[in-house]
Motif scaffolding. Structure first.
Motif, mmCIF file in Angstrom:
data_model
loop_
_atom_site.group_PDB
_atom_site.id
_atom_site.type_symbol
_atom_site.label_atom_id
_atom_site.label_comp_id
_atom_site.label_asym_id
_atom_site.label_seq_id
_atom_site.Cartn_x
_atom_site.Cartn_y
_atom_site.Cartn_z
ATOM 1 N N SER A 1 44.796 26.192 33.629
ATOM 2 C CA SER A 1 45.308 27.085 32.587
ATOM 3 C C SER A 1 44.907 28.532 32.805
ATOM 4 N N GLN A 2 43.699 28.733 33.300
ATOM 5 C CA GLN A 2 43.162 30.080 33.410
ATOM 6 C C GLN A 2 42.263 30.151 34.638
ATOM 7 N N VAL A 3 41.892 31.382 35.018
ATOM 8 C CA VAL A 3 40.877 31.529 36.060
ATOM 9 C C VAL A 3 39.574 32.017 35.438
ATOM 10 N N LEU A 4 38.470 31.593 36.035
ATOM 11 C CA LEU A 4 37.156 32.126 35.675
ATOM 12 C C LEU A 4 36.843 33.213 36.689
ATOM 13 N N TRP A 5 36.684 34.454 36.188
ATOM 14 C CA TRP A 5 36.433 35.592 37.078
ATOM 15 C C TRP A 5 34.951 35.715 37.383
ATOM 16 N N LEU A 6 34.638 35.861 38.674
ATOM 17 C CA LEU A 6 33.262 36.160 39.082
ATOM 18 C C LEU A 6 33.151 37.656 39.384
ATOM 19 N N ILE B 1 39.901 25.058 33.872
ATOM 20 C CA ILE B 1 39.713 26.409 34.414
ATOM 21 C C ILE B 1 39.405 26.347 35.911
ATOM 22 N N LEU B 2 40.015 27.259 36.663
ATOM 23 C CA LEU B 2 39.756 27.365 38.099
ATOM 24 C C LEU B 2 38.817 28.535 38.370
ATOM 25 N N TYR C 1 28.265 35.994 39.800
ATOM 26 C CA TYR C 1 27.988 36.036 38.367
ATOM 27 C C TYR C 1 29.283 35.957 37.550
ATOM 28 N N ILE C 2 29.212 35.213 36.455
ATOM 29 C CA ILE C 2 30.393 34.972 35.624
ATOM 30 C C ILE C 2 30.732 36.218 34.814
ATOM 31 N N GLU C 3 32.023 36.546 34.754
ATOM 32 C CA GLU C 3 32.457 37.732 34.007
ATOM 33 C C GLU C 3 33.314 37.350 32.794
ATOM 34 N N GLU C 4 34.539 36.890 33.032
ATOM 35 C CA GLU C 4 35.443 36.555 31.938
ATOM 36 C C GLU C 4 36.252 35.318 32.325
ATOM 37 N N VAL C 5 37.008 34.788 31.366
ATOM 38 C CA VAL C 5 37.937 33.702 31.679
ATOM 39 C C VAL C 5 39.339 34.158 31.264
ATOM 40 N N GLY C 6 40.267 34.203 32.233
ATOM 41 C CA GLY C 6 41.605 34.726 31.957
ATOM 42 C C GLY C 6 41.466 36.116 31.383
ATOM 43 N N VAL D 1 37.570 48.550 29.704
ATOM 44 C CA VAL D 1 38.546 49.101 28.750
ATOM 45 C C VAL D 1 39.876 48.359 28.843
ATOM 46 N N LYS D 2 40.684 48.507 27.782
ATOM 47 C CA LYS D 2 41.963 47.797 27.766
ATOM 48 C C LYS D 2 43.045 48.705 28.336
ATOM 49 N N THR D 3 43.248 48.592 29.647
ATOM 50 C CA THR D 3 44.280 49.384 30.306
ATOM 51 C C THR D 3 45.092 48.490 31.234
ATOM 52 N N ALA D 4 46.353 48.880 31.417
ATOM 53 C CA ALA D 4 47.341 48.047 32.088
ATOM 54 C C ALA D 4 46.904 47.500 33.448
ATOM 55 N N GLY D 5 46.284 48.362 34.273
ATOM 56 C CA GLY D 5 45.953 47.977 35.642
ATOM 57 C C GLY D 5 45.096 46.719 35.748
ATOM 58 N N ASN D 6 44.185 46.517 34.801
ATOM 59 C CA ASN D 6 43.355 45.302 34.816
ATOM 60 C C ASN D 6 44.217 44.041 34.748
ATOM 61 N N TYR D 7 45.270 44.123 33.952
ATOM 62 C CA TYR D 7 46.109 42.949 33.718
ATOM 63 C C TYR D 7 47.053 42.738 34.892
ATOM 64 N N ALA D 8 47.589 43.838 35.440
ATOM 65 C CA ALA D 8 48.441 43.749 36.633
ATOM 66 C C ALA D 8 47.666 43.091 37.776
ATOM 67 N N ALA D 9 46.396 43.507 37.932
ATOM 68 C CA ALA D 9 45.572 42.989 39.023
ATOM 69 C C ALA D 9 45.290 41.499 38.865
ATOM 70 N N SER D 10 45.372 40.987 37.625
ATOM 71 C CA SER D 10 45.002 39.587 37.367
ATOM 72 C C SER D 10 46.143 38.598 37.577
ATOM 73 N N LEU D 11 47.370 39.098 37.703
ATOM 74 C CA LEU D 11 48.534 38.195 37.685
ATOM 75 C C LEU D 11 48.547 37.212 38.855
ATOM 76 N N LYS D 12 48.185 37.708 40.042
ATOM 77 C CA LYS D 12 48.281 36.883 41.253
ATOM 78 C C LYS D 12 47.363 35.657 41.160
ATOM 79 N N ALA D 13 46.123 35.877 40.746
ATOM 80 C CA ALA D 13 45.174 34.765 40.645
ATOM 81 C C ALA D 13 45.639 33.768 39.580
ATOM 82 N N GLN D 14 46.163 34.290 38.472
ATOM 83 C CA GLN D 14 46.655 33.424 37.396
ATOM 84 C C GLN D 14 47.828 32.569 37.898
#
Lengths: 359, 359
Positions: free
Chosen positions: A219-224, A180-181, A231-236, A197-210
């Protein structure tokens, strides 16, 4: 209330060929049928029906294409050895979908109707549920805004749909840890935004870092968190847990983290087992210090797709730390075996999580 | 390079009825034709064509519906008194679209090809450009991810499209100020996110706050930064300017604010006129203090739809402040008249902004 008879069924005239179980990929093949219903302001949600899987015919000005007013869910159906079909806590997904709808100004769905529609659809396409170990039928309910209008406002028309996809084992060669990066440029979500919430924009925003993480061999990014970048939030697109000195810690729900169904189930299982577990703020520095001090015992992501995804290494500021020598931890393995065992009906189900789909 | 001959044209067989000019609404009616081209990994962007305006036929698993990988632009064509068709700085929109594409992992478009396609489409649907004061033809280029795949990854297939909509005057009864609510719960965007680019998720995230503001009698929300909830970012989906003690101030581009074409044009005009203008951090407290001290002279939003939208009142913490006694300021009016004059060809165009569409 029994809605099943109100759901119209138009069977396909040409059944598709099913893929071989060992060639299944995630989310690329879809079954013979799909569920759909429409919303407008006069009739509310109406015309629920199961029809052959087919393309949508939608105006290019439909608001989903421009302003992203859309929500989705993801869950799975499992085929047991004694040929029963089980769903894992499906009511949690329906409740969460309505939370997502509320945030996105989408009219709420009737959770009971949608759950019955889901069961009816699965019963119809039951032959598509793959049987070998680790496989399942992935279920994708989603809502899209369909009014053709370019004003920035909630749409007056929507489509709710459920599509089904047979999926292969997430771990083709058994459960194994990933690298994990730690992401320090891009941000997934911030409090006051849509991260919960599970909405499209969250996933669109994540593509570049991935994309950047993949290019560096992770394999994945660790989101701060977006405020302090600390502070740690999610992974991928998974929640994350760390085991430090015997205690399991996961970031508390803070207004930008998704409340995962698997996350919630892990918390319940750990409490049930008497394993110390805490939901709280957890900084990346604390995790690094624990690693340096030899106190970071395990780390794993949790989500519907992988169930448990052990983290074998973290990379930050040119420094890589190995977790449990890059091997799957004991607790990670036990959680994976227990949860998948419950889902497949081979282990006791202490919380009555599984819901059977009648043929 | 001349691409025009490479763009296939399939004329409509049934021309639609045009709406009456005084009944035009924003973004609800579309012209007879649209431009589209496709992308796949083998051929890149290919098959550019102008076809009758028609629904899209797209798989329900298309990634745009699930993960919001989509970008858009908005600009206008104007009909002058001497019957010429003018575009306002269209090359800026194409450049920004490619910035948006880069952030969203969408393959870049050929800006020159798309600009020529845009001109050809407008020439074909030229009769749709309304003629009376304040009306124009709104142009919406956009890209959507079309690969049917539920994995979270950049799509391997896309559609680029341009649709056109005749729009009425933004100010049916002349330019007038609006009342704005300072938003302190929801956040539009944060540095590291997608606030600087035109992508669907930003707009989906904004709907809830807008809905609440409308229910309280306000036209738009004033967005504060997601980190300190203190610094001013945008108003609704416009950039914002304040005039304090003779100086015009607009929030600096900070990684979460959209770089508006109108914003940039206002900065150029003010510099050209010798009006002091600064791009910097500006807190809501500073604006309130200036109001209390009698030094807040004007405030206005800027964007393609309204051009200039004067702010007559701000509401925050149960306190409303009037700006310029709720009337349109002198500078706001001058900027509106100058910019719309340049766009309609009735005022000199000192920066050669306008681009003529040849019939």
């Amino acid at each position: 209330m029994n809605y099943t008879d109100r759901i119209k069924f138009v069977p396909t005239e040409m059944k598709k060929e099913k893929p071989l179980t060992d060639q299944l990929e995630f989310g690329k093949t879809f079954t013979d049928h799909m569920f759909m219903m429409d919303y407008d302001q006069e009739k509310g949600w109406h015309d629920p029906k199961i029809v052959p899987y087919q393309p949508l015919i939608i105006d290019p000005a439909a608001m989903v294409y421009h302003y992203g007013q859309t929500v989705f869910e993801g869950l799975k159906a499992y085929l047991t050895e004694d040929n029963r079909v089980l769903l894992f806590r499906p009511e949690k997904n329906m409740t969460r979908m309505n939370s997502s709808n509320e945030r996105l100004c989408i009219p709420p769905i009737d959770e009971e109707l949608v759950l019955q529609a889901l069961k009816k659809l699965i019963a119809i396409d039951r032959d598509w549920i793959p049987a070998s170990e680790g496989t399942s039928l992935y279920i994708r309910p989603f809502v899209i805004a369909t009014e053709p209008y370019l004003g920035v406002a909630p749409s007056k028309k929507y489509k709710f749909m459920i599509i089904l996809s047979p999926v292969g084992s997430y771990y083709k060669e058994g459960i194994h840890p990933v690298k994990i990066l730690v992401e320090n440029e891009y941000v997934r979500a911030v409090s006051g935004g849509t991260g919960t919430v599970k909405t499209a924009g969250n996933y669109a925003a994540s593509l570049k870092a991935q994309e950047l993480a993949t290019s560096k061999g992770y394999s994945q990014v660790l989101w701060l968190d977006g405020l302090h970048r600390k502070y740690i939030e999610e992974v991928g697109s998974m929640n994350i847990f760390f085991k430090i000195k015997g205690e399991v810690i996961t970031p508390a729900l803070n207004g930008s983290i998704l409340e995962g169904v698997t996350r919630n189930s892990i918390l319940m299982l750990l409490n049930h087992w008497g394993v110390p577990v805490t939901e709280r703020k957890l900084s990346i520095d604390e995790v690094y210090q624990a690693a340096i001090d030899g106190e970071l015992e395990e780390a794993f992501g949790t989500g519907t797709a992988a169930v448990i995804s052990p983290v074998g290494a973290l990379f930050m500021n040119e420094q890589e730390i190995l977790i449990n020598n890059g091997r799957t931890g004991e607790l990670s393995k036990k959680l994976y075996d227990t949860l998948t065992g419950i889902q497949l009906g081979t282990q006791p189900d202490p919380f009555n999580w599984m819901v059977e789909v009648q043929s």
